[in-house]
Enzyme design. Sequence first.
Site, PDB file in Angstrom:
ATOM      1  N   MET A 178      50.614  39.876  47.189  1.00  0.00           N
ATOM      2  CA  MET A 178      50.542  38.532  46.587  1.00  0.00           C
ATOM      3  C   MET A 178      50.465  38.606  45.069  1.00  0.00           C
ATOM      4  O   MET A 178      50.129  37.632  44.414  1.00  0.00           O
ATOM      5  CB  MET A 178      49.374  37.743  47.164  1.00  0.00           C
ATOM      6  CG  MET A 178      49.573  37.392  48.624  1.00  0.00           C
ATOM      7  SD  MET A 178      48.264  36.342  49.259  1.00  0.00           S
ATOM      8  CE  MET A 178      48.671  36.354  51.018  1.00  0.00           C
ATOM      9  N   LYS A 179      50.773  39.781  44.534  1.00  0.00           N
ATOM     10  CA  LYS A 179      50.840  39.902  43.068  1.00  0.00           C
ATOM     11  C   LYS A 179      52.221  39.446  42.606  1.00  0.00           C
ATOM     12  O   LYS A 179      53.196  39.506  43.357  1.00  0.00           O
ATOM     13  CB  LYS A 179      50.585  41.357  42.665  1.00  0.00           C
ATOM     14  CG  LYS A 179      49.149  41.803  42.962  1.00  0.00           C
ATOM     15  CD  LYS A 179      48.944  43.300  42.822  1.00  0.00           C
ATOM     16  CE  LYS A 179      47.527  43.695  43.224  1.00  0.00           C
ATOM     17  NZ  LYS A 179      47.348  45.144  43.402  1.00  0.00           N
ATOM     18  N   HIS A 211      44.996  37.197  45.907  1.00  0.00           N
ATOM     19  CA  HIS A 211      44.853  38.191  44.823  1.00  0.00           C
ATOM     20  C   HIS A 211      46.241  38.610  44.389  1.00  0.00           C
ATOM     21  O   HIS A 211      46.966  39.163  45.200  1.00  0.00           O
ATOM     22  CB  HIS A 211      44.068  39.388  45.369  1.00  0.00           C
ATOM     23  CG  HIS A 211      43.958  40.540  44.426  1.00  0.00           C
ATOM     24  ND1 HIS A 211      43.097  40.542  43.352  1.00  0.00           N
ATOM     25  CD2 HIS A 211      44.603  41.733  44.375  1.00  0.00           C
ATOM     26  CE1 HIS A 211      43.196  41.702  42.709  1.00  0.00           C
ATOM     27  NE2 HIS A 211      44.113  42.436  43.308  1.00  0.00           N
ATOM     28  N   ASN A 242      43.103  38.569  36.730  1.00  0.00           N
ATOM     29  CA  ASN A 242      42.541  39.872  37.046  1.00  0.00           C
ATOM     30  C   ASN A 242      42.491  40.727  35.777  1.00  0.00           C
ATOM     31  O   ASN A 242      43.505  40.854  35.081  1.00  0.00           O
ATOM     32  CB  ASN A 242      43.469  40.541  38.080  1.00  0.00           C
ATOM     33  CG  ASN A 242      42.842  41.686  38.830  1.00  0.00           C
ATOM     34  OD1 ASN A 242      41.639  41.675  39.100  1.00  0.00           O
ATOM     35  ND2 ASN A 242      43.647  42.681  39.180  1.00  0.00           N
ATOM     36  N   GLU A 243      41.321  41.244  35.476  1.00  0.00           N
ATOM     37  CA  GLU A 243      41.187  42.289  34.440  1.00  0.00           C
ATOM     38  C   GLU A 243      41.697  41.881  33.061  1.00  0.00           C
ATOM     39  O   GLU A 243      42.517  42.575  32.470  1.00  0.00           O
ATOM     40  CB  GLU A 243      41.906  43.564  34.905  1.00  0.00           C
ATOM     41  CG  GLU A 243      41.406  44.063  36.253  1.00  0.00           C
ATOM     42  CD  GLU A 243      42.164  45.291  36.755  1.00  0.00           C
ATOM     43  OE1 GLU A 243      43.152  45.687  36.139  1.00  0.00           O
ATOM     44  OE2 GLU A 243      41.736  45.848  37.786  1.00  0.00           O
ATOM     45  N   GLU A 295      37.039  44.406  46.272  1.00  0.00           N
ATOM     46  CA  GLU A 295      37.587  45.763  46.073  1.00  0.00           C
ATOM     47  C   GLU A 295      36.509  46.842  46.174  1.00  0.00           C
ATOM     48  O   GLU A 295      36.387  47.703  45.305  1.00  0.00           O
ATOM     49  CB  GLU A 295      38.300  45.843  44.725  1.00  0.00           C
ATOM     50  CG  GLU A 295      39.331  44.747  44.568  1.00  0.00           C
ATOM     51  CD  GLU A 295      40.184  44.870  43.327  1.00  0.00           C
ATOM     52  OE1 GLU A 295      40.303  45.978  42.796  1.00  0.00           O
ATOM     53  OE2 GLU A 295      40.764  43.851  42.908  1.00  0.00           O
ATOM     54  N   TRP A 340      38.238  47.745  49.856  1.00  0.00           N
ATOM     55  CA  TRP A 340      39.601  47.950  49.358  1.00  0.00           C
ATOM     56  C   TRP A 340      40.319  48.999  50.213  1.00  0.00           C
ATOM     57  O   TRP A 340      40.720  50.061  49.738  1.00  0.00           O
ATOM     58  CB  TRP A 340      39.591  48.290  47.866  1.00  0.00           C
ATOM     59  CG  TRP A 340      40.834  47.799  47.190  1.00  0.00           C
ATOM     60  CD1 TRP A 340      41.757  48.551  46.503  1.00  0.00           C
ATOM     61  CD2 TRP A 340      41.319  46.452  47.157  1.00  0.00           C
ATOM     62  NE1 TRP A 340      42.787  47.742  46.052  1.00  0.00           N
ATOM     63  CE2 TRP A 340      42.539  46.450  46.443  1.00  0.00           C
ATOM     64  CE3 TRP A 340      40.855  45.232  47.674  1.00  0.00           C
ATOM     65  CZ2 TRP A 340      43.297  45.286  46.227  1.00  0.00           C
ATOM     66  CZ3 TRP A 340      41.601  44.082  47.452  1.00  0.00           C
ATOM     67  CH2 TRP A 340      42.809  44.125  46.748  1.00  0.00           C
TER      68      TRP A 340
HETATM   69  C1  XIL Z   1      45.956  48.530  43.704  1.00  0.00           C
HETATM   70  C2  XIL Z   1      46.412  48.739  45.134  1.00  0.00           C
HETATM   71  O1  XIL Z   1      45.370  49.309  45.876  1.00  0.00           O
HETATM   72  C3  XIL Z   1      47.614  49.609  45.168  1.00  0.00           C
HETATM   73  O2  XIL Z   1      48.118  49.683  46.498  1.00  0.00           O
HETATM   74  C4  XIL Z   1      48.672  49.042  44.238  1.00  0.00           C
HETATM   75  O3  XIL Z   1      49.754  49.875  44.183  1.00  0.00           O
HETATM   76  C5  XIL Z   1      48.131  48.883  42.844  1.00  0.00           C
HETATM   77  O4  XIL Z   1      47.000  48.060  42.880  1.00  0.00           O
HETATM   78  N1  XIL Z   1      42.287  46.707  40.719  1.00  0.00           N
HETATM   79  C6  XIL Z   1      42.900  45.664  41.374  1.00  0.00           C
HETATM   80  C7  XIL Z   1      43.765  45.927  42.528  1.00  0.00           C
HETATM   81  O5  XIL Z   1      42.645  44.501  41.047  1.00  0.00           O
HETATM   82  O6  XIL Z   1      44.782  44.984  42.652  1.00  0.00           O
HETATM   83  C8  XIL Z   1      44.319  47.330  42.486  1.00  0.00           C
HETATM   84  O7  XIL Z   1      44.969  47.545  43.707  1.00  0.00           O
HETATM   85  C9  XIL Z   1      43.243  48.345  42.255  1.00  0.00           C
HETATM   86  C10 XIL Z   1      42.536  48.099  40.957  1.00  0.00           C
END
Ligand code: XIL
Length: 356
Positions: free
Chosen positions: A77-78, A111, A159-160, A267, A314
Amino acid sequence: MPGVRILWLAGFMVLAVACKDSSVTGQDPETMEEYTALRSVASFPVGVALQSNRLNLAPHSEITRTVFNSVTAEYEMKMRHLTDPSGNYIWTRADQLTAFAKEYEMQVHGHTLVWHQSTPLWLENFNGTDVEFEGVVQTYITDVIHRYKDDIISWDVINEAFEDGSGALRNSIFRRRMGSDYMARLFQYARSADPNALLFYNDYGTIWDVKKRDSMLAMIDDFQARGIPIDGVGLQMHITYNTPPLSDIIAVMDAIVQRGLKIHISEMDVRVNPQGDLSQLTNARSELQKKRVNEIVAAFMDLPEGSRFAITWWGLRDPESWLIDFWGNPEWPLLFDSGYRPKPAYEGFLEALITN
Ligand code: XIL
């Protein structure tokens, strides 16, 4: 012990769900392990990251839907995955995830609407004016939220957004094109798209990186002073078996509770090999992981009920964790081992649920 019991028949890759009193005949008790499903005893949603290619994978799928009652798409969903190189939507996989969740009465956390690491090239290279850029982003947020309005109750809007160490706003394409107040407008666009969706800010390091934590809290204070909508904070719980101190985790949760927001322990994974000294998981380290999970779940349960949004793992079982590639060490950070058996960490989670 109350709740739905899961019968694990070692060696057969079979999973049966049984009530406490039901007996299973014809099995050698020596090969059976029985455990209680987290979702059947938790007073809050217990979630796990999900990938569409595992929806029909046995026993992955059965364990997911029996043990958990909430899911987050691990990546599907990114933005980079919801659109093709021309910017057209690709809904198929996200649709499969929401359909699975609906069938098994699981809640879905969205997410993530905006993440600097999942900005597609078509948006990075967008040719129009800044105003047009913002219009495209608003349309994207609106379309995605509308599509899943009936299926997704909450979204990570951003996010982040803050840098490590300095806590400064990352200089992402969103900031460059929309200005330093871009986050407020993204939250407003999300709220307009669905007034009922719960809107989260999600980040890592907000427990141990003091400047990042302060920037996040200042953002919340600023939003609240200006009437910008925000409902919760996702604390990406990528931690290790001995860091950060529990008191630091509790302090951040308290600061969020004081601001009236919900907490998503999002996560979650607990590294047991951060120094790379293990080539296989030891009992001692596994027990420390169990203790760590137990104390965090207990601390979460101490929060006022209205502040507890969910705890999301996660990943389901150790070999699937993203951390193995990310750190390049052997790692066993999740609740289930490679054979789909619940680890001591699982018991640690369960014990916290039952005794608190
Ligand atoms: C990670 C996934 O676990 C991987 O499968 C994908 O390739 C990259 O992203 N922080 C986040 C998550 O917010 O979306 C990330 O997930 C891990 C770090």
